[in-house]
Design an enzyme around this catalytic site. Structure first.
Site, short mmCIF file in Angstrom:
data_model
loop_
_atom_site.label_atom_id
_atom_site.label_comp_id
_atom_site.label_asym_id
_atom_site.label_seq_id
_atom_site.Cartn_x
_atom_site.Cartn_y
_atom_site.Cartn_z
N GLY A 145 1.19 -1.15 0.14
CA GLY A 145 0.06 0.07 -0.24
C GLY A 145 0.95 1.08 -0.28
O GLY A 145 2.19 1.03 0.10
N THR A 181 -2.31 -2.88 7.25
CA THR A 181 -2.61 -2.04 6.30
C THR A 181 -2.88 -1.13 5.85
O THR A 181 -2.04 0.18 5.56
CB THR A 181 -1.86 -2.86 4.68
N HIS A 184 -1.72 1.36 8.94
CA HIS A 184 -0.35 1.75 8.78
C HIS A 184 -0.61 3.22 7.41
O HIS A 184 -0.21 4.30 7.74
CB HIS A 184 0.36 0.94 8.39
N GLU A 185 -1.33 2.81 6.81
CA GLU A 185 -1.51 4.01 5.47
C GLU A 185 -2.11 4.88 5.47
O GLU A 185 -2.36 6.45 5.65
CB GLU A 185 -1.75 3.20 4.22
N HIS A 188 0.01 7.47 7.87
CA HIS A 188 0.88 8.09 6.91
C HIS A 188 -0.57 9.61 6.74
O HIS A 188 0.26 10.45 6.60
CB HIS A 188 1.35 7.32 5.64
N HIS A 194 7.43 6.47 9.56
CA HIS A 194 7.60 5.10 9.86
C HIS A 194 8.72 5.02 10.61
O HIS A 194 9.37 6.37 11.04
CB HIS A 194 8.57 4.62 8.59
N TRP A 196 11.42 3.82 12.20
CA TRP A 196 12.90 4.09 12.07
C TRP A 196 12.88 4.75 11.64
O TRP A 196 14.29 5.74 11.40
CB TRP A 196 13.73 3.28 11.47
N VAL A 206 9.07 11.91 16.64
CA VAL A 206 7.63 11.66 17.57
C VAL A 206 8.48 11.59 18.74
O VAL A 206 9.51 10.79 18.64
CB VAL A 206 6.70 10.66 16.89
N ASP A 245 1.03 -8.12 9.84
CA ASP A 245 -0.45 -7.84 10.80
C ASP A 245 0.09 -8.57 12.39
O ASP A 245 -0.53 -7.39 13.23
CB ASP A 245 -0.95 -8.01 10.14
N1 ARG Z 1 4.92 -0.98 2.52
C1 ARG Z 1 3.98 -0.14 3.17
C2 ARG Z 1 4.02 1.55 3.94
O1 ARG Z 1 5.23 1.78 3.67
C3 ARG Z 1 2.76 -1.04 4.00
C4 ARG Z 1 3.31 -1.27 5.12
C5 ARG Z 1 2.70 -2.57 6.13
N2 ARG Z 1 2.88 -3.40 6.85
C6 ARG Z 1 2.40 -4.57 7.46
N3 ARG Z 1 2.55 -5.20 8.16
N4 ARG Z 1 0.42 -4.46 6.71
O2 ARG Z 1 3.52 1.99 3.65
ZN ZN Z 2 4.84 2.89 5.38
CA CA Z 3 11.05 9.52 18.00
#
Ligand code: ARG
Ligand code: ZN
Ligand code: CA
Length: 274
Positions: A145, A181, A184-185, A188, A194, A196, A206, A245
């Site tokens: 995603g 996913t 996570h999206e 963003h 992220h 890291w 953060v 997940d």
């Molecule tokens: N690669 C994607 C991103 O950086 C999503 C990663 C989602 N990971 C998961 N375990 N569902 O936005």
């Molecule tokens: Zn991401």
């Molecule tokens: Ca931090």
């Protein structure tokens, strides 16, 4: 930023705005009711399997509601003691408004946003200034995603999710079949980076999340430490890592404040918070 040089200024301004919001939050000067986000899901399909069911779509909406309101069943799973008190209930809810479906002869889509443009065979977003648009399609290059950060063009605003990593039923496939996913999206989409910081021991802007060497994959061991300054235990169970997940289940309090800043008056998504 290469395509839209004004984005750098906008993102810097948002970072300053976020810092001011964080200062106010620290002094107890912000008070936020739960924010509700209307959602439109745009499905692009060539095969019957890609034309995912309403049940699969609703299962993703349900995951978003649980994960952003700390009602996910794994919320109390393992977390290093140092972070026991930073687990957050973000307080954002999601309501499915409509599903838009469109047949295509394309076998897969890339991250060039064509799925968001009817002129390119995709589906234009619905009311993007007050609706979260999610596109669900087959993506090439093993991408699960991608999302647009706040401040970009509303014509391409929203998140894109691979159909087999979407929701918890139907075509969703392990280890990406718990809807994370999407979580996570959407993280963003409300300005989270992220964990890291996209660099070795990078900065996610953060304060309460520890530095990580890099992305974690799979399901790391309990007690796994970074070699960054202070060698802290890594917060690999955070939604903004790259773990499987079943191994991501929390946002931090600092991430919550950063997210809520975008909905505050003057923030880039204030129009979602009437
Ligand atoms: N690669 C994607 C991103 O950086 C999503 C990663 C989602 N990971 C998961 N375990 N569902 O936005
Ligand atoms: Zn991401
Ligand atoms: Ca931090």
């Amino acid at each position: 930023m290469a395509a839209d040089p004004s984005l750098r200024d906008k993102m810097n301004a948002l970072e300053q705005f976020t810092n001011q919001y964080e200062e106010k939050a620290k002094r107890g000067l912000v008070q936020q009711a739960v924010i509700n986000i209307p959602v439109v899901v745009n499905v692009l399909y060539r095969t019957a399997a890609e034309n995912i069911s309403l049940a699969q779509i609703q299962s993703q909406i349900d995951v978003l509601n649980r994960d952003f309101n700390a009602t996910n069943t794994d919320f109390n799973s393992y977390i290093p003691a140092a972070y026991a008190n930073i687990k957050a209930n973000v307080g954002v809810t999601f309501t499915l408004q409509t599903v838009v479906r469109k047949a295509t002869n394309k076998r897969s889509w890339t991250t060039n946003d064509d799925m968001k443009r009817s002129s390119r065979g995709g589906i234009n977003p619905t009311s993007p200034t007050n609706t979260l648009n999610i596109w669900v399609c087959t993506l090439s290059n093993s991408i699960l995603g991608y999302a647009q950060f706040p401040g970009g063009s509303s014509a391409t605003d929203g998140v894109v999710i691979l159909n087999t990593a979407f929701g918890t039923t139907g075509s969703a496939r392990a280890p990406f079949n718990l809807g994370r996913t999407g979580t996570h999206e959407v993280g963003h989409w409300v300005n989270l980076r992220h964990i890291w910081g996209d660099a070795t021991c990078g900065n996610d802007q953060v304060a309460d999340t520890p530095p990580h060497n890099t992305a974690n994959y799979g399901c790391p061991a309990q007690g796994h430490r970074s070699t960054c300054t202070g060698t802290p235990e890594e917060l690999w169970m955070n939604y903004m890592d790259y773990t499987d997940d079943r191994c991501m289940y929390m946002f931090s309090a600092g991430q919550k404040t950063r997210m809520l800043a975008v909905f505050a008056p003057g923030g880039p998504r204030a129009s979602f918070n009437p």
